[in-house]
Design a protein around this motif. Structure first.
Motif, PDB file in Angstrom:
ATOM      1  N   TYR A 216      92.932 -31.093 -39.521  1.00  0.00           N
ATOM      2  CA  TYR A 216      93.242 -29.739 -39.052  1.00  0.00           C
ATOM      3  C   TYR A 216      92.388 -28.748 -39.842  1.00  0.00           C
ATOM      4  N   VAL A 217      91.918 -27.704 -39.172  1.00  0.00           N
ATOM      5  CA  VAL A 217      91.189 -26.638 -39.872  1.00  0.00           C
ATOM      6  C   VAL A 217      91.728 -25.279 -39.412  1.00  0.00           C
ATOM      7  N   ARG A 218      91.141 -24.214 -39.949  1.00  0.00           N
ATOM      8  CA  ARG A 218      91.544 -22.831 -39.651  1.00  0.00           C
ATOM      9  C   ARG A 218      93.053 -22.662 -39.795  1.00  0.00           C
ATOM     10  N   GLY A 219      93.541 -23.041 -40.960  1.00  0.00           N
ATOM     11  CA  GLY A 219      94.958 -22.870 -41.282  1.00  0.00           C
ATOM     12  C   GLY A 219      95.883 -23.720 -40.410  1.00  0.00           C
ATOM     13  N   GLY A 220      95.334 -24.707 -39.705  1.00  0.00           N
ATOM     14  CA  GLY A 220      96.159 -25.565 -38.836  1.00  0.00           C
ATOM     15  C   GLY A 220      96.043 -25.187 -37.360  1.00  0.00           C
ATOM     16  N   ALA A 221      95.301 -24.135 -37.042  1.00  0.00           N
ATOM     17  CA  ALA A 221      95.206 -23.675 -35.651  1.00  0.00           C
ATOM     18  C   ALA A 221      94.308 -24.581 -34.802  1.00  0.00           C
ATOM     19  N   LEU A 222      93.352 -25.264 -35.427  1.00  0.00           N
ATOM     20  CA  LEU A 222      92.406 -26.096 -34.683  1.00  0.00           C
ATOM     21  C   LEU A 222      92.467 -27.533 -35.172  1.00  0.00           C
ATOM     22  N   VAL A 223      92.371 -28.461 -34.233  1.00  0.00           N
ATOM     23  CA  VAL A 223      92.244 -29.872 -34.608  1.00  0.00           C
ATOM     24  C   VAL A 223      90.766 -30.242 -34.534  1.00  0.00           C
ATOM     25  N   ASN A 224      90.285 -30.865 -35.598  1.00  0.00           N
ATOM     26  CA  ASN A 224      88.894 -31.317 -35.670  1.00  0.00           C
ATOM     27  C   ASN A 224      88.867 -32.810 -35.363  1.00  0.00           C
ATOM     28  N   PHE A 225      88.060 -33.194 -34.401  1.00  0.00           N
ATOM     29  CA  PHE A 225      87.961 -34.601 -34.003  1.00  0.00           C
ATOM     30  C   PHE A 225      86.536 -35.066 -34.229  1.00  0.00           C
TER      31      PHE A 225
END
Ligand SMILES: Cc1cc2nc3c(=O)[nH]c(=O)nc-3n(C[C@H](O)[C@H](O)[C@H](O)COP(=O)(O)OP(=O)(O)OC[C@H]3O[C@@H](n4cnc5c(N)ncnc54)[C@H](O)[C@@H]3O)c2cc1C
Length: 241
Positions: A216-225
């Motif tokens: 997770y990035v951006r404080g949990g707002a985005l999932v990085n795959f």
């Protein structure tokens, strides 16, 4: 008189070098070829040793709203999701290694680093400023910009990444060695994933000749795959292809 350093490349290495030199009394100028700082890039994992340095050079307070602290690093079977390994991180890393283990979007790290540099020395980074090469000169070295302008200083640092012109000029031609792994990346808003959202960890999904990593990035707002596939050939080394 402050000593002067010229840094070629405003990536993670170049900006960190500029901040460190500035904190020890140097005047710095960073030349970045990109016309502006953009959203290019995806998830980075910053281990406790890196977090310690970012704290020490005053970057963490700016980066804090954008970081995600995962519960753990884990490995699961890719198809069934069966857990194989679980290493707790949240609350544990700080105790064990003296700092947290964090996940962050590269663009957020670059933004925090450039804001910190700008606070220390306003206007230190020039974007849209490709460098052609360097030349040694009496008492230092000079940077030669693509437009032909020459700027002299006590020190020139090449931080211009994997296709570095400075390294090429200094050490001769070099080529990246293909490891046999092709990485496909994607960022997805976590809210859109619903029940398919991955666990709040740095999770490796293992499979034969391929594996995926979710963070997770951006404080949990985005999932990085990141999907890694073993291949024999490749076409181009690029972060933006
Ligand atoms: C666009 C981009 C996206 C990336 N995304 C990810 C990611 O999602 N996940 C991950 O783990 N790693 C990513 N990386 C790689 C990671 O940032 C680097 O491997 C690592 O940070 C090494 O840092 P560096 O400072 O040596 O090089 P980099 O971070 O690659 O920075 C080098 C900088 O130098 C600039 N530059 C190059 N040539 C010149 C020139 N002639 N004149 C002026 N400036 C020049 C480049 O534009 C770049 O900003 C990315 C790199 C880039 C450039």
């Amino acid at each position: 008189m402050h000593r002067q350093a010229l840094i070629v490349g405003g990536g993670i290495g170049g900006l960190c070098a500029a901040i460190c030199l500035r904190l020890t009394g140097w005047d710095v100028q960073v030349f970045e070829q990109a016309p502006e700082i953009t959203e290019i890039g995806a998830g980075l994992q910053i281990s406790p040793n890196g977090v310690k340095i970012l704290e020490h050079i005053g970057v963490m307070e700016r980066l804090e709203p954008a970081v995600f602290e995962p519960e753990a690093i884990e490995i699961r079977m890719g198809v069934s999701g069966r857990p194989i390994l679980y290493l707790p991180m949240k609350g544990v890393a700080a105790q064990r290694w003296g700092a947290r283990y964090l996940q962050v979007h590269r663009a957020d790290l670059i933004t925090a680093l450039s804001a910190r540099l700008d606070a220390l020395q306003p206007g230190a980074m020039q974007t849209g400023c490709p460098v052609r090469g360097y030349a040694p000169c009496k008492d230092g070295a000079e940077v030669i910009l693509a437009n032909g302008r020459r700027i002299q200083a006590d020190l020139v640092i090449g931080a211009d990444g994997i296709h570095s012109r400075i390294r090429h000029q200094m050490l001769g031609p070099d080529a990246p060695r293909f490891t046999g792994n092709y990485a496909w990346r994607a960022l997805v808003p976590a809210a859109q994933l619903g029940a398919l959202a991955p666990p709040p960890s740095g999770c490796i999904w293992a499979g034969p000749k391929k594996h995926a990593v979710t963070t997770y990035v951006r404080g949990g707002a985005l999932v990085n795959f990141v999907g890694i596939v073993e291949q024999r050939t490749w076409r181009e080394e690029s972060w933006s292809r």
